[in-house]
Enzyme design. Structure first.
Site, PDB file in Angstrom:
ATOM      1  N   SER A  76       0.830  -1.208   0.000  1.00 53.25           N
ATOM      2  CA  SER A  76       0.000   0.000   0.000  1.00 53.25           C
ATOM      3  C   SER A  76       0.861   1.253   0.000  1.00 53.25           C
ATOM      4  CB  SER A  76      -0.872   0.047   1.255  1.00 53.25           C
ATOM      5  OG  SER A  76      -1.588  -1.146   1.404  1.00 53.25           O
TER       6      SER A  76
HETATM    7  N1  SAH Z   1       0.357  -5.382   4.340  1.00 52.25           N
HETATM    8  C1  SAH Z   1       0.951  -5.827   3.121  1.00 52.25           C
HETATM    9  C2  SAH Z   1       0.022  -5.594   1.943  1.00 52.25           C
HETATM   10  C3  SAH Z   1      -0.016  -6.768   1.049  1.00 52.25           C
HETATM   11  S1  SAH Z   1      -1.270  -6.798  -0.173  1.00 52.25           S
HETATM   12  C4  SAH Z   1       2.306  -5.202   2.915  1.00 52.25           C
HETATM   13  O1  SAH Z   1       2.716  -4.362   3.722  1.00 52.25           O
HETATM   14  O2  SAH Z   1       2.988  -5.586   1.973  1.00 52.25           O
HETATM   15  C5  SAH Z   1      -2.490  -7.835   0.567  1.00 52.25           C
HETATM   16  C6  SAH Z   1      -2.086  -9.238   0.910  1.00 52.25           C
HETATM   17  O3  SAH Z   1      -3.234  -9.919   1.408  1.00 52.25           O
HETATM   18  C7  SAH Z   1      -1.607 -10.054  -0.277  1.00 52.25           C
HETATM   19  O4  SAH Z   1      -0.312 -10.525  -0.014  1.00 52.25           O
HETATM   20  C8  SAH Z   1      -2.618 -11.186  -0.389  1.00 52.25           C
HETATM   21  O5  SAH Z   1      -2.070 -12.412  -0.783  1.00 52.25           O
HETATM   22  C9  SAH Z   1      -3.148 -11.267   1.038  1.00 52.25           C
HETATM   23  N2  SAH Z   1      -4.464 -11.903   1.197  1.00 52.25           N
HETATM   24  C10 SAH Z   1      -5.554 -11.811   0.389  1.00 52.25           C
HETATM   25  N3  SAH Z   1      -6.578 -12.556   0.877  1.00 52.25           N
HETATM   26  C11 SAH Z   1      -6.117 -13.140   2.019  1.00 52.25           C
HETATM   27  C12 SAH Z   1      -6.688 -14.045   2.976  1.00 52.25           C
HETATM   28  N4  SAH Z   1      -7.936 -14.496   2.876  1.00 52.25           N
HETATM   29  N5  SAH Z   1      -5.921 -14.423   4.012  1.00 52.25           N
HETATM   30  C13 SAH Z   1      -4.645 -13.999   4.148  1.00 52.25           C
HETATM   31  N6  SAH Z   1      -4.054 -13.164   3.287  1.00 52.25           N
HETATM   32  C14 SAH Z   1      -4.770 -12.728   2.225  1.00 52.25           C
END
Ligand code: SAH
Length: 226
Positions: A76
């Site tokens: 993000s």
């Molecule tokens: N906080 C992260 C943002 C990553 S983007 C950072 O700082 O990089 C969002 C993430 O959520 C992705 O890696 C995706 O694979 C994960 N995600 C999506 N659905 C999910 C679920 N049901 N359980 C766990 N992770 C999930």
């Protein structure tokens, strides 16, 4: 993500577009845009975002923009990370247990690690979490437990949580997650499909209170693990 082996202090400190001076400009901008918590701003200054993103994009690490982290996922933009962290903290100085859904590259986990006694982080994509875990361990973040799993279920073993932060968007607030909040605990979560808003759910003694904040755009929260 790259295998850094040992990460030198110099590499963590950065140089040029990853230096403290560049980071300070980002922090000044975040402050102007309304981030008021000095604690959050300090973490935005000191957390080496340039080590968490895909190779070759380091020079963009302190621009206020989302960036790719591999596996079709994105980190993000700093403003959103700062705002969500501030909302999670609310008036509190420090949190006990925090659950994070969506470890991704681990950047948000690094920030949370400094604000909570213990962080529990769930990611559905195994490789992403593997890399995040290795990097966070190399950087010395020790109070994080990881699970490769489906965040829709939360992590019942360690509930209740003082804060739950979700960085992928479901179409509705998962009831299983709000049940894992402690009284006074807060869930910060983007909700929606094409149009999403950031929501905050607070558990009170008698029930739940929900507030809607700004429009956001996150990757979808998906069922099951990968
Ligand atoms: N906080 C992260 C943002 C990553 S983007 C950072 O700082 O990089 C969002 C993430 O959520 C992705 O890696 C995706 O694979 C994960 N995600 C999506 N659905 C999910 C679920 N049901 N359980 C766990 N992770 C999930």
């Amino acid at each position: 993500m790259k295998d850094f082996g040992e990460i030198s202090e110099q590499r963590i400190q950065g140089i040029g577009r990853t230096s403290k001076r560049t980071r300070q400009r980002l922090v000044d901008r975040l402050r102007r845009e309304g981030i008021g918590s000095e604690k959050v701003l300090e973490l935005m200054l000191n957390t080496p975002r340039h080590l968490f993103i895909s190779e070759g994009l380091e020079h963009k690490a302190y621009d206020n923009t989302p960036l790719p982290i591999g596996n079709d996922q994105t980190i993000s933009q700093p403003y959103i990370v700062a705002m969500m962290t501030e909302l999670l903290l609310s008036e509190r100085e420090y949190l006990g247990k925090v659950l994070e859904i969506g470890t991704g590259c681990g950047y948000q986990s690094a920030i949370l690690s400094k604000l909570a006694k213990q962080v529990y982080s769930i990611e559905r994509i195994r490789e992403l979490q593997f890399d995040a875990r290795r990097l966070l361990t190399q950087l010395g973040y020790r109070n994080i437990k990881y699970m490769n799993g489906d965040g829709f279920q939360g992590w019942t073993t360690y509930q209740p949580y003082d804060g739950i932060i979700v960085t992928a968007a479901p179409s509705e607030i998962p009831q299983s997650l709000i049940k894992q909040l402690a009284i006074g605990g807060r869930l910060v979560i983007p909700v929606g499909n094409a149009e999403q808003t950031l929501r905050v759910v607070t558990r009170t003694r008698t029930g739940f209170r929900e507030n809607t904040h700004v429009a956001v755009r996150f990757v979808p929260m998906l069922q099951g693990r990968a």
